[in-house]
Design an enzyme around this catalytic site. Structure first.
Site, mmCIF file in Angstrom:
data_model
loop_
_atom_site.group_PDB
_atom_site.id
_atom_site.type_symbol
_atom_site.label_atom_id
_atom_site.label_comp_id
_atom_site.label_asym_id
_atom_site.label_seq_id
_atom_site.Cartn_x
_atom_site.Cartn_y
_atom_site.Cartn_z
ATOM 1 N N ILE A 1 78.155 67.644 24.631
ATOM 2 C CA ILE A 1 77.209 68.354 23.792
ATOM 3 C C ILE A 1 75.869 67.634 23.885
ATOM 4 C CG2 ILE A 1 77.952 67.027 21.752
ATOM 5 C CD1 ILE A 1 77.224 69.445 20.030
ATOM 6 N N GLY B 1 69.355 69.571 19.553
ATOM 7 C CA GLY B 1 69.433 71.015 19.724
ATOM 8 C C GLY B 1 68.356 71.748 18.955
ATOM 9 N N LEU B 2 68.422 73.065 19.055
ATOM 10 C CA LEU B 2 67.498 73.960 18.360
ATOM 11 C C LEU B 2 68.180 74.567 17.146
ATOM 12 C CD1 LEU B 2 66.029 76.031 21.323
ATOM 13 C CD2 LEU B 2 64.653 74.695 19.725
ATOM 14 N N GLY B 3 67.606 74.410 15.968
ATOM 15 C CA GLY B 3 68.068 75.138 14.814
ATOM 16 C C GLY B 3 67.507 76.551 14.835
ATOM 17 N N TYR C 1 72.308 83.871 9.030
ATOM 18 C CA TYR C 1 70.871 83.790 9.289
ATOM 19 C C TYR C 1 70.279 85.160 9.609
ATOM 20 C CZ TYR C 1 71.794 78.747 9.797
ATOM 21 O OH TYR C 1 72.185 77.444 9.598
ATOM 22 N N HIS D 1 80.937 77.509 7.461
ATOM 23 C CA HIS D 1 79.597 77.154 6.993
ATOM 24 C C HIS D 1 79.624 76.317 5.714
ATOM 25 C CE1 HIS D 1 75.266 78.819 7.532
ATOM 26 N NE2 HIS D 1 75.236 77.613 7.006
#
Length: 330
Positions: free
Chosen positions: A15, A19-21, A54, A112
């Site tokens: 991994i 990263g991108l949120g 989201y 989540h």
């Protein structure tokens, strides 16, 4: 993926270290987030952290496809929201995310929150789900087993927990067949969660840190007057000046050096490019890392008040701070 910029999970898969949120909070719509994802992938990001709640996975999926980055070069993650804890609903949620993101597999799926307590978008801290209840391990295990079936099927590669605690993780490690490979948790210099972080590392669970900059774009409901501002802390400012970078970059350099995977969010190209380039360059010195460890204030910013159940006394009941699970069943 370059091993210098990846971590290895319990399965042997890798991994990316940053990263991108994609949580746009109440501020950015799906197309703005999607544009940032496409730009971020073109800049070199290879990890995209998504979630059903989201409301932007279809747009993000189009952005991933338009980027031209081969799917095998990406690590794409999603999450099951609180209104889908019923096993059948959880499976349906993951299949919807697969469809919206335009992929035949997800590299990781998280639960989540460990509670089925739902709130509508833009809820205030006073809003409550009238059917909310404390943690129920039997119910959580049923949900987890449904997700294990998706791992068996091959459409999910890894399972992860999110917003959980050491007591809840102990129970899951005891009872799960497919062990959690990742745990997503609030992590930034003024909230380092050393006990939970260490527990994850000791049990081969990769920490993924949300709000790595102290979440300057978090919803208004999650703000209080005494919240610290990580990028304004004197130690962060001093180190940023020494390295000639923005204080946000120092927060990310610290996160990468510590071993967690930060997932910063920004829609501004100059910011998400600087975040990636800075996080992977000019590492902090041992003395600077020791100084950053002392920045910790135990300052939780995402408190989770909207998930409280009748009879809970405060948001602290969500986080098992005394080592027990209030009202929970094991």
């Amino acid at each position: 993926m370059d091993t210098a910029t990846t971590h290895t999970l319990r399965t042997g898969a890798t991994i990316p270290v940053i990263g991108l949120g994609t949580f746009g909070s109440d501020r950015y719509g799906p197309e703005e987030v999607a544009a940032a994802v496409r730009g971020g992938l073109e800049a070199g990001y290879r990890l995209v952290d998504c979630a059903a709640v989201y409301g932007n996975e279809a747009a993000v999926g189009r952005a991933i496809a338009a980027s031209g980055v081969p799917r095998d070069d990406l690590f794409v993650m999603s999450k099951v929201w609180n209104d889908a804890h019923d096993p059948d609903d959880a499976v349906a949620s993951v299949r919807r995310s697969l469809r919206d993101l335009g992929t035949d597999h997800l590299d990781a799926v998280f639960v989540h929150w460990p509670f089925p307590n739902h709130h509508a978008p833009h809820a205030s801290v006073e809003d409550r789900d009238r059917t909310a209840r404390p943690y129920d391990h039997a119910a959580y295990t049923s949900l987890w087993r449904a997700l294990e079936g998706l791992v068996d099927e091959g459409v999910v590669r890894h399972l992860g927990t999110s917003n959980t605690t050491v007591p809840k993780l102990r129970l899951l490690l005891r009872d799960a067949r497919v062990l959690p490979s990742l745990n997503e948790m609030e992590l930034h210099p003024t909230f380092q969660q050393p006990e939970l972080f260490g527990f994850c590392v000791d049990n081969d669970i990769q920490p993924v840190g949300y709000s790595p900059l102290g979440s300057p774009s978090r919803p208004e409901r999650d703000r209080t007057d005494d919240d610290p501002v990580d990028v304004e802390h004197p130690t962060v400012l001093r180190i940023a000046e020494a390295h000639g970078v923005h204080p946000a970059v120092v927060c990310l350099q610290w996160a990468v050096a510590r071993g967690q995977v930060p997932i910063p969010f920004s829609v501004k190209p100059e910011q998400y490019r600087a975040n990636l380039e800075g996080a992977l360059a000019d590492p902090l010195t041992p003395d600077e890392l020791r100084a950053m460890a002392a920045v910790d204030r135990g300052a939780r910013l995402i408190k989770g008040q909207v998930f409280l159940w009748p009879g809970a006394t405060s948001w602290r009941d969500l986080w098992d701070e005394d080592g027990t699970i209030p009202g929970g069943t094991t």
